[in-house]
Write a protein that holds these residues in place. Structure first.
Motif, short mmCIF file in Angstrom:
data_model
loop_
_atom_site.label_atom_id
_atom_site.label_comp_id
_atom_site.label_asym_id
_atom_site.label_seq_id
_atom_site.Cartn_x
_atom_site.Cartn_y
_atom_site.Cartn_z
N GLU A 7 -1.55 12.16 -5.09
CA GLU A 7 -2.59 12.07 -6.10
C GLU A 7 -3.92 11.79 -5.42
O GLU A 7 -3.96 11.27 -4.31
CB GLU A 7 -2.25 10.94 -7.07
CG GLU A 7 -1.13 11.31 -8.02
CD GLU A 7 -1.01 10.30 -9.14
OE1 GLU A 7 -2.06 9.78 -9.57
OE2 GLU A 7 0.11 10.03 -9.56
N SER A 13 -7.16 6.43 -0.79
CA SER A 13 -6.66 5.23 -0.12
C SER A 13 -6.40 5.46 1.35
O SER A 13 -6.76 4.63 2.19
CB SER A 13 -5.37 4.75 -0.79
OG SER A 13 -5.63 4.37 -2.11
N VAL A 21 -9.41 0.94 9.60
CA VAL A 21 -8.77 0.83 10.93
C VAL A 21 -9.76 1.17 12.03
O VAL A 21 -9.89 0.44 13.02
CB VAL A 21 -7.53 1.75 10.99
CG1 VAL A 21 -7.04 1.89 12.43
CG2 VAL A 21 -6.42 1.19 10.12
N ILE B 119 -4.82 -3.00 -2.06
CA ILE B 119 -4.42 -1.95 -3.00
C ILE B 119 -4.32 -0.60 -2.29
O ILE B 119 -3.38 0.17 -2.49
CB ILE B 119 -5.42 -1.88 -4.18
CG1 ILE B 119 -5.23 -3.11 -5.07
CG2 ILE B 119 -5.24 -0.60 -4.99
CD1 ILE B 119 -6.18 -3.18 -6.24
N MET B 120 -5.26 -0.34 -1.39
CA MET B 120 -5.21 0.91 -0.63
C MET B 120 -4.00 0.96 0.30
O MET B 120 -3.32 1.98 0.38
CB MET B 120 -6.49 1.07 0.19
CG MET B 120 -7.68 1.49 -0.64
SD MET B 120 -9.13 1.62 0.42
CE MET B 120 -10.17 2.67 -0.58
N LEU B 121 -3.74 -0.16 0.98
CA LEU B 121 -2.59 -0.21 1.87
C LEU B 121 -1.30 0.01 1.08
O LEU B 121 -0.36 0.65 1.54
CB LEU B 121 -2.53 -1.56 2.59
CG LEU B 121 -3.39 -1.70 3.84
CD1 LEU B 121 -3.47 -3.16 4.26
CD2 LEU B 121 -2.83 -0.87 4.98
N GLU B 123 -0.87 1.86 -1.38
CA GLU B 123 -0.71 3.27 -1.75
C GLU B 123 0.00 4.05 -0.66
O GLU B 123 0.56 5.12 -0.90
CB GLU B 123 -2.08 3.91 -2.00
CG GLU B 123 -2.67 3.61 -3.36
CD GLU B 123 -1.76 4.05 -4.48
OE1 GLU B 123 -1.44 5.24 -4.54
OE2 GLU B 123 -1.34 3.19 -5.27
N ILE B 124 -0.07 3.53 0.57
CA ILE B 124 0.46 4.28 1.70
C ILE B 124 1.96 4.09 1.79
O ILE B 124 2.46 2.96 1.80
CB ILE B 124 -0.23 3.84 3.01
CG1 ILE B 124 -1.70 4.23 2.95
CG2 ILE B 124 0.44 4.47 4.21
CD1 ILE B 124 -2.52 3.65 4.05
N ARG B 125 2.69 5.21 1.82
CA ARG B 125 4.15 5.10 1.79
C ARG B 125 4.76 5.14 3.18
O ARG B 125 5.82 4.60 3.40
CB ARG B 125 4.74 6.21 0.92
CG ARG B 125 4.40 6.08 -0.54
CD ARG B 125 5.14 4.91 -1.18
NE ARG B 125 4.28 4.27 -2.18
CZ ARG B 125 4.59 3.14 -2.82
NH1 ARG B 125 5.71 2.51 -2.58
NH2 ARG B 125 3.76 2.63 -3.69
N PHE B 129 2.67 4.01 9.57
CA PHE B 129 1.22 4.04 9.42
C PHE B 129 0.73 2.79 8.70
O PHE B 129 -0.26 2.16 9.09
CB PHE B 129 0.80 5.30 8.65
CG PHE B 129 -0.68 5.44 8.47
CD1 PHE B 129 -1.55 5.35 9.55
CD2 PHE B 129 -1.22 5.65 7.20
CE1 PHE B 129 -2.91 5.46 9.39
CE2 PHE B 129 -2.59 5.77 7.02
CZ PHE B 129 -3.44 5.68 8.12
N ARG B 131 2.21 -0.24 8.46
CA ARG B 131 2.33 -1.42 9.32
C ARG B 131 1.28 -1.43 10.41
O ARG B 131 0.64 -2.44 10.69
CB ARG B 131 3.71 -1.46 9.97
CG ARG B 131 4.66 -2.33 9.21
CD ARG B 131 6.07 -2.15 9.73
NE ARG B 131 7.01 -2.67 8.77
CZ ARG B 131 7.52 -3.89 8.86
NH1 ARG B 131 7.24 -4.66 9.88
NH2 ARG B 131 8.35 -4.33 7.94
N SER B 133 -1.63 0.11 10.49
CA SER B 133 -3.00 -0.14 10.01
C SER B 133 -3.17 -1.59 9.60
O SER B 133 -4.22 -2.18 9.82
CB SER B 133 -3.39 0.77 8.85
OG SER B 133 -2.38 1.61 8.46
N GLN B 134 -2.12 -2.16 9.00
CA GLN B 134 -2.22 -3.58 8.62
C GLN B 134 -2.45 -4.44 9.86
O GLN B 134 -3.28 -5.35 9.85
CB GLN B 134 -0.95 -4.00 7.90
CG GLN B 134 -1.14 -5.28 7.11
CD GLN B 134 0.15 -5.78 6.50
OE1 GLN B 134 1.24 -5.33 6.83
NE2 GLN B 134 0.02 -6.71 5.59
N ARG B 229 -1.75 7.10 -10.36
CA ARG B 229 -1.75 5.98 -9.40
C ARG B 229 -3.01 5.14 -9.55
O ARG B 229 -2.96 3.91 -9.47
CB ARG B 229 -1.68 6.52 -7.97
CG ARG B 229 -0.45 7.34 -7.63
CD ARG B 229 0.81 6.53 -7.57
NE ARG B 229 0.75 5.40 -6.66
CZ ARG B 229 1.70 4.48 -6.58
NH1 ARG B 229 2.77 4.56 -7.35
NH2 ARG B 229 1.59 3.48 -5.73
#
Lengths: 288, 330
Positions: A7, A13, A21, B119-121, B123-125, B129, B131, B133-134, B229
């Motif tokens: 989406e 996001s 990053v 919230i953006m993190l 969204e990432i499945r 990636f 982990r 980026s976090q 979403r």
């Protein structure tokens, strides 16, 4: 879940996280890359993303002279001794609070969290350490004021309370005292959380420069962050006098190299320690 | 302390012997228990007494004309003179405003950044990636303010006066370059960006933990109702993060009068041209202490700071309690 198509919000996001990053990583890259860039090149460009020639002048200066090595050792001492003392004090207190002893645990909780809300401030602390404890130029002037962080007590208490109560009940029936339970059962079972708390303290001590700034005057005893601070405190002058950077010592490259040396240990340990930090924060934030 | 302890014991150990003797052993066990618990807590308790509670008593120096030779308690009283001196110095209004303004800015901006990033993190499945980026965005939290200061110099000043990566980028877009370290105007915003950079990732870890705690069914219900979403993030995740945000806000409000000395002093240092917009209570006190050795006035400011900070926390806690009892921190 995975089969759904992307989406717009998910795309936004991913881009947003990607930018965050980059924003967090690029500055460090610039520092590290700059530390390998020759002073003359730095003087013209000011920074570098890729060093044109691999220049090690600053590192040679750092690792051949005793000054930085001394600062490094000072930082290591503060970090190691400080973390050990902090862990001992924090876990002891947390255990007593976690045991929910009537008449002791609750007052002790308030007693240890109140300093988060109200403090005497800088002046009384300064007078205490310099006039009454006479700790100037001792590394304990850096360690002792930071000994117990209330937030870490928070984390440790909630971790102790997650240990199954039945173990301690049966230990008690077998005649174990509180000290024995603490040292032979609670501590060994809490190794992961001790790692979390210990790492937080270690980072704290390694990075601290405020206590050192207040209490350590002797240049030979400066820990690493204070050496760095000393190198940069005249930034306004450096910025106004560009010719200064042309002089014999590679001032600017030296700064970047020292910065790299200072963040090096954290950077190296971080991939392994990272999940512990996340765990600690999550525990402190959700179980408080 | 021994009431519950003793009751507990009588449940586990079978009654034996005459009552008098039993009570004596029980008393002994309780005494030994409290003794050993006391021993465990002792180092930390002594620490808090010496380094936190004793300095509170030391605040009386705010009402004294401090003389090093006479010590805190031997120095003569001078009433409210120290407070008057500070309020009449002409610096008071400026640094009070800076402290409040900067901290409100920092608090709002970092919380917002943490929530948005979480919230953006979320969204990432892709687990790797996500982990990775976090980890990267969390890293600046572990860096010393001194290092942050150096990074900022690289970006804003470079090695030669008007250089720096930001100026080069601005020149690339045809914008005029700025001599950042002599220009006080933009500094509140620069410092805000620094705070976001420093704390955004850390806060996102906290908020992400809160998001993980939201039951999956809520989102399933949303999906059945055909929510996108973005709608779910806006109407489900965001409202459910409120309690966490409220707790962090209350803690932050308590610190509002403390000017985040470490970061600001490391970056600004003694660069007087920037004081106009960046000098906060803590940096002012530190300079007064270091350069003037004026203990009385600085302690007066410190006392003022502590009291206002404490009052603010109590108010914030009461307000938060009123709105959400179950997540109250006190």
């Amino acid at each position: 879940m995975s089969s759904r198509k992307l989406e717009p919000f998910t795309v936004v996001s991913i881009i947003g996280v990607g930018l965050a990053v980059l924003g967090c990583a690029v500055p460090f890259w610039m520092i590290i890359s700059g530390s390998f860039t020759s002073e003359s090149e730095l003087a013209t460009t000011g920074y570098s993303l890729f060093p044109a020639d691999f220049d090690l002048t600053a590192y040679k200066m750092i690792f051949t002279g005793p000054a930085v090595l001394d600062a490094y050792l000072a930082s290591v001492f503060i970090t190691v001794v400080g973390t050990a003392l902090s862990l001992a004090a924090t876990s002891g207190l947390s255990w007593v609070i976690a045991r929910r002893v009537p008449g002791i645990s609750r007052p002790l909780t308030i007693f240890s969290y109140l300093p988060m809300l109200f403090s005497g401030g800088l002046v009384p602390l300064y007078l205490l350490v310099t006039q009454y404890l006479h700790l100037q130029n001792s590394y304990f002037s850096v360690i002792l004021p930071l000994l117990v962080m209330p937030f870490m007590v928070f984390v440790q208490v909630s971790a102790f309370r997650q240990l199954p109560e039945s173990i301690f009940e049966s230990a008690k029936i077998d005649g174990a005292g509180e000290l024995r339970m603490f040292f032979t059962i609670a501590l060994p079972l809490s190794k992961p959380i001790l790692a979390v708390v210990g790492l937080f303290y270690a980072v704290h001590y390694w990075n601290d420069w405020f206590m050192a700034l207040l209490f350590i005057d002797d240049v030979h005893k400066f820990p690493l962050p204070l050496v760095l601070q000393n190198l940069i405190s005249n930034i306004s002058f450096t910025a106004m006098l560009p010719q200064l950077a042309e002089s014999a010592t590679p001032v600017y490259q030296l700064r970047l190299a020292l910065t790299t040396v200072a963040i090096g240990p954290i950077l190296l340990a971080y991939p392994f320690a990272q999940r512990y930090f996340v765990k600690g924060i999550t525990l402190g934030a959700t179980k408080g | 302390m021994s009431t519950l302890q003793t009751r507990h014991e009588s449940q586990t150990s079978p009654p034996s012997g005459p009552p008098a003797r039993r009570r004596r052993t029980r008393g002994k066990v309780a005494a030994r228990t409290s003794w050993s618990l006391g021993l465990l807590a002792l180092p930390a308790v002594v620490f808090f007494l010496i380094f936190n509670y004793l300095p509170m008593a030391g605040l009386v120096v705010a009402f004294k004309e401090f003389d090093v030779n006479l010590g805190i308690f031997g120095s003569p009283w001078n009433g409210l003179e120290n407070f008057a001196y500070f309020l009449e110095s002409g610096d008071a209004a400026r640094i009070l405003f800076n402290t409040l303004f900067l901290n409100v800015l920092f608090l709002g901006a970092t919380l917002a950044a943490g929530i948005i990033l979480a919230i953006m993190l979320n969204e990432i499945r892709g687990t790797f990636f996500k982990r990775a980026s976090q980890s990267v965005v969390f890293f600046p939290y572990f860096v010393s303010p001194v290092v942050i200061s150096i990074i900022l110099q690289v970006l804003l000043a470079g090695a030669s006066g008007g250089g720096g990566a930001v100026n080069d980028a601005m020149a690339g877009f045809g914008l005029p370059t700025v001599d950042w370290y002599t220009e006080p105007g933009p500094w509140p915003w620069i410092l805000t960006v620094v705070k976001i950079w420093q704390l955004g990732g850390y806060l996102s870890v906290i908020f992400l933990a809160a998001i993980t705690g939201i039951p999956e069914e809520v989102y399933e219900a949303g999906m059945i109702d055909g929510a996108s979403r973005a709608q779910m993030a806006w109407r489900i995740t965001l409202p459910l993060l409120k309690p966490t945000a409220a707790v962090l806000l209350v803690l932050g409000v308590g610190r509002i009068f403390y000017g985040d000395f470490g970061t600001i002093y490391a970056i600004i240092g003694d660069n007087g041209t920037l004081f106009e917009n960046t000098d906060v209570i803590d940096t002012y006190v530190f300079r007064a202490l270091r350069q003037l050795g004026d203990f009385g006035t600085t302690a007066a400011i410190g006392l003022f700071q502590s009291i206002v900070g404490f009052v603010l926390v109590v108010i914030a806690v009461l307000i938060q309690r009123k709105y959400s009892k179950e997540t109250s921190i006190l």
